[in-house]
Design a protein around this motif. Structure first.
Motif, short mmCIF file in Angstrom:
data_model
loop_
_atom_site.label_atom_id
_atom_site.label_comp_id
_atom_site.label_asym_id
_atom_site.label_seq_id
_atom_site.Cartn_x
_atom_site.Cartn_y
_atom_site.Cartn_z
N VAL A 42 0.78 -1.36 -0.01
CA VAL A 42 0.11 0.12 -0.03
C VAL A 42 0.86 1.35 -0.19
CG1 VAL A 42 -1.59 1.32 1.36
CG2 VAL A 42 -1.78 -1.02 0.91
N LYS A 43 1.74 1.35 0.89
CA LYS A 43 2.80 2.32 1.07
C LYS A 43 3.57 2.61 -0.50
CE LYS A 43 7.41 3.62 2.52
NZ LYS A 43 8.17 3.53 1.51
N PHE A 44 4.09 1.63 -1.12
CA PHE A 44 4.55 1.56 -2.25
C PHE A 44 3.91 2.15 -3.40
CE2 PHE A 44 6.30 0.09 -6.52
CZ PHE A 44 7.55 0.56 -6.56
N GLY A 45 2.64 1.42 -3.38
CA GLY A 45 1.54 1.60 -4.48
C GLY A 45 1.12 3.04 -4.39
N VAL A 46 0.55 3.69 -3.34
CA VAL A 46 0.10 5.00 -3.22
C VAL A 46 1.19 6.09 -3.37
CG1 VAL A 46 -0.82 6.56 -1.65
CG2 VAL A 46 -1.86 4.45 -1.60
N LEU A 47 2.19 5.73 -2.97
CA LEU A 47 3.39 7.03 -3.29
C LEU A 47 3.75 6.83 -4.53
CD1 LEU A 47 5.62 6.52 -0.11
CD2 LEU A 47 4.06 8.45 -0.62
N ASN A 48 3.81 5.52 -5.28
CA ASN A 48 4.15 5.53 -6.51
C ASN A 48 3.29 6.21 -7.50
OD1 ASN A 48 6.24 4.51 -8.33
ND2 ASN A 48 4.47 3.24 -9.38
N THR A 49 1.85 5.99 -7.27
CA THR A 49 0.77 6.49 -7.99
C THR A 49 0.85 8.06 -7.87
OG1 THR A 49 -0.76 4.45 -7.65
CG2 THR A 49 -1.81 6.80 -8.23
N LEU A 50 1.25 8.56 -6.66
CA LEU A 50 0.88 10.21 -6.55
C LEU A 50 2.15 10.62 -7.35
CD1 LEU A 50 0.11 10.37 -2.89
CD2 LEU A 50 -1.27 10.75 -4.87
N THR A 51 3.43 9.91 -7.16
CA THR A 51 4.47 10.53 -7.68
C THR A 51 4.41 10.28 -9.42
OG1 THR A 51 5.91 9.65 -6.00
CG2 THR A 51 7.10 10.19 -8.02
N GLU A 52 3.85 9.26 -9.66
CA GLU A 52 3.72 9.03 -11.30
C GLU A 52 2.72 10.34 -11.94
OE1 GLU A 52 2.49 5.12 -12.34
OE2 GLU A 52 4.82 4.28 -12.22
N ARG A 53 1.57 10.82 -10.88
CA ARG A 53 0.86 11.52 -11.49
C ARG A 53 1.61 12.77 -11.58
NH1 ARG A 53 -5.03 10.38 -8.37
NH2 ARG A 53 -5.48 8.31 -9.44
N LEU A 54 2.41 13.37 -10.53
CA LEU A 54 3.22 14.62 -10.66
C LEU A 54 3.92 14.33 -11.72
CD1 LEU A 54 4.12 15.11 -6.94
CD2 LEU A 54 2.72 16.27 -8.16
N LEU A 55 4.73 13.42 -11.96
CA LEU A 55 5.50 13.22 -13.14
C LEU A 55 4.74 13.26 -14.37
CD1 LEU A 55 8.17 10.60 -11.80
CD2 LEU A 55 8.49 13.07 -12.14
N SER A 56 3.59 12.87 -14.55
CA SER A 56 2.74 12.77 -15.74
C SER A 56 2.47 14.17 -16.25
CB SER A 56 1.69 11.86 -15.74
OG SER A 56 0.82 12.51 -14.71
N ASP A 57 2.53 15.10 -15.31
CA ASP A 57 2.12 16.46 -15.72
C ASP A 57 3.47 17.17 -15.88
OD1 ASP A 57 1.16 18.90 -15.76
OD2 ASP A 57 0.29 19.12 -14.10
N PRO A 58 3.85 17.71 -17.08
CA PRO A 58 5.16 18.31 -17.20
C PRO A 58 5.10 19.78 -16.48
CG PRO A 58 4.32 17.26 -19.19
CD PRO A 58 3.22 17.32 -18.39
#
Length: 440
Positions: A42-58
């Motif tokens: 859960v820790k890795f999935g949630v943080l990874n999702t939030l980080t990818e969302r930030l990175l997906s927005d240039p």
């Protein structure tokens, strides 16, 4: 070597013989490890999702000056050499970076111009091509030269198909494309107006749409065009001539002074999230205040640190409990089998080989227990991801572990088991056969 194989076989046979105790040890480990795997997933999935969302927005990686300044090419070259900078491009004055787009059958629309070039992270994120100024063909250049002899103030507005117009590629924002009814491959007439020396005049250029940015990328009416065209618009509004775009198409004026061009701002993108705050501080020390998404990034970083601390404390407590539980279990097993181990020494097994007897059993327990815990994690992760599917996008997962995480789980559980069993196993090798013979 044969003796070692015999010890391993005896350890496995004893493990099967005491199946009830073995199952208790296996499921005891699984009961400790499964919640840890789920929690870390859960820790890795949630943080990874939030980080990818930030990175997906240039735009998250974009750094923009707060106020206009005066930057020359050398200043921008220095910015490009800063650690963490992935892309930098100058901006002209915002008041000069506008253009009216006139599409057939549509109301003309004033759009902001943003410079772009190869490697622009915003375009690369949405897999859009880079745009450039199209080289003028010979016939068109000759026609343009002929039209230059006409008075540009008397010339009527040309159509976008006029062969004398210089062409530039453009990427439109979704809002601009919808209002003009344009899509990739269409051409539109670009009009730049100025009031200089008491005279109002217009210059024209053809823009070919190479792509449309989604609304999530840009909410304003914007056109991303080559830097050369943005510079030309600024020169034209300053009363300068732009012979490259054709005086006959309105780009006439005074010669541009032979001095370094000054830019009012720049488009700068960091290479990763960690570089945003570092670049913000570096530019602040240089006297340039900037807008960044550092606050949003810091929130994710703080959340990651907090969750990591919580998980580490829980993990340490669980590991300590598992360590002492394994130690006591192995020690009790050795005491229970003391007579058997003494008799094995009498039959020719060395003390060193008998070390493998308890170690083999704890390794087997670690492997089987971790496998059951991994299976329990997979079931829990499936239900968690299904439960939160409505708030996830694409391949995002709220509970996720990578193959290397499972490898670490096997390695850590095996390592702790061996460490916990080492001391009791060493005691088992010190059993004296003479002491156990008396009880036979």
């Amino acid at each position: 070597m044969r003796t070692l194989i015999h010890v391993l076989l005896l350890a496995l046979a004893d493990y099967r013989h005491e199946k009830l105790l073995s199952f208790c040890a296996i499921f005891g480990l699984a009961a400790v490890l499964a919640p840890l795997l789920i929690l870390y997933g859960v820790k890795f999935g949630v943080l990874n999702t939030l980080t990818e969302r930030l990175l997906s927005d240039p735009n998250t990686l974009e750094i923009t000056p707060v106020v206009s300044g005066q930057y020359i090419k050398e200043d921008l070259n220095k910015l490009a050499r800063l650690p963490g900078v992935a892309f930098v491009l100058p901006r002209t004055r915002s008041i000069a970076a506008t253009m009216t787009l006139a599409a057939e059958g549509k109301t003309p629309l004033v759009v902001s111009l943003e410079p772009t070039a190869a490697g622009d992270p915003l375009l690369e994120r949405y897999k859009l091509p880079s745009v450039t100024m199209v080289a003028q063909q010979g016939a068109e250049a000759a026609g343009n030269a002929g039209s230059a002899r006409q008075n540009p103030l008397l010339r009527k507005r040309p159509s976008a198909q006029d062969p004398t117009l210089r062409e530039a590629g453009a990427i439109l924002s979704d809002m601009a494309a919808r209002k003009l009814g344009l899509q990739a491959g269409d051409v539109v007439l670009g009009i730049v107006e100025r009031a200089y020396g008491g005279v109002i005049s217009s210059a024209y250029v053809r823009l070919r749409v190479h792509g449309v940015l989604p609304l999530a990328a840009q909410q304003k009416e914007t056109a991303y065009v080559p830097l050369e065209l943005v510079e030309s618009c600024e020169d034209f509004r300053d009363g300068r001539a732009v012979p490259e775009l054709g005086a006959g198409n309105g780009w006439s004026g005074e010669p541009r002074p032979d001095v370094p061009r000054e830019y009012a701002s720049f488009r700068l993108y960091a290479g990763d999230l960690a570089s945003v705050s570092a670049l913000h501080e570096t530019l602040a020390r240089q006297g340039t205040d900037t807008y960044t998404h550092a606050e949003e990034i810091e929130q994710i970083t703080t959340l990651e640190r907090g969750l990591t601390l919580i998980f580490s404390l829980i993990c340490l407590a669980a590991m300590a409990g598992f360590f002492f539980s394994t130690t006591s279990s192995v020690l009790a097993g050795i005491r229970r089998k003391q007579r058997t181990l003494g008799l094995l020494q009498l039959t020719g097994f060395t003390r060193q080989s008998l070390l493998l007897f308890p170690l083999t059993q704890v390794v087997l327990t670690a492997l089987l227990g971790t496998s059951i815990a991994a299976a329990a994690y997979l079931v829990a992760a499936h239900f968690l991801n299904q439960a939160f599917a409505g708030s996830l996008q694409g391949l995002e997962q709220v509970c996720r572990l990578l193959p290397e995480h499972f490898a670490w789980a096997y390695a850590i559980s095996t390592g702790i088991s061996l460490a916990a069993a080492l001391a009791p196993a060493w005691q088992s090798s010190k059993i004296e056969p003479s002491e156990v013979i008396r009880d036979v």
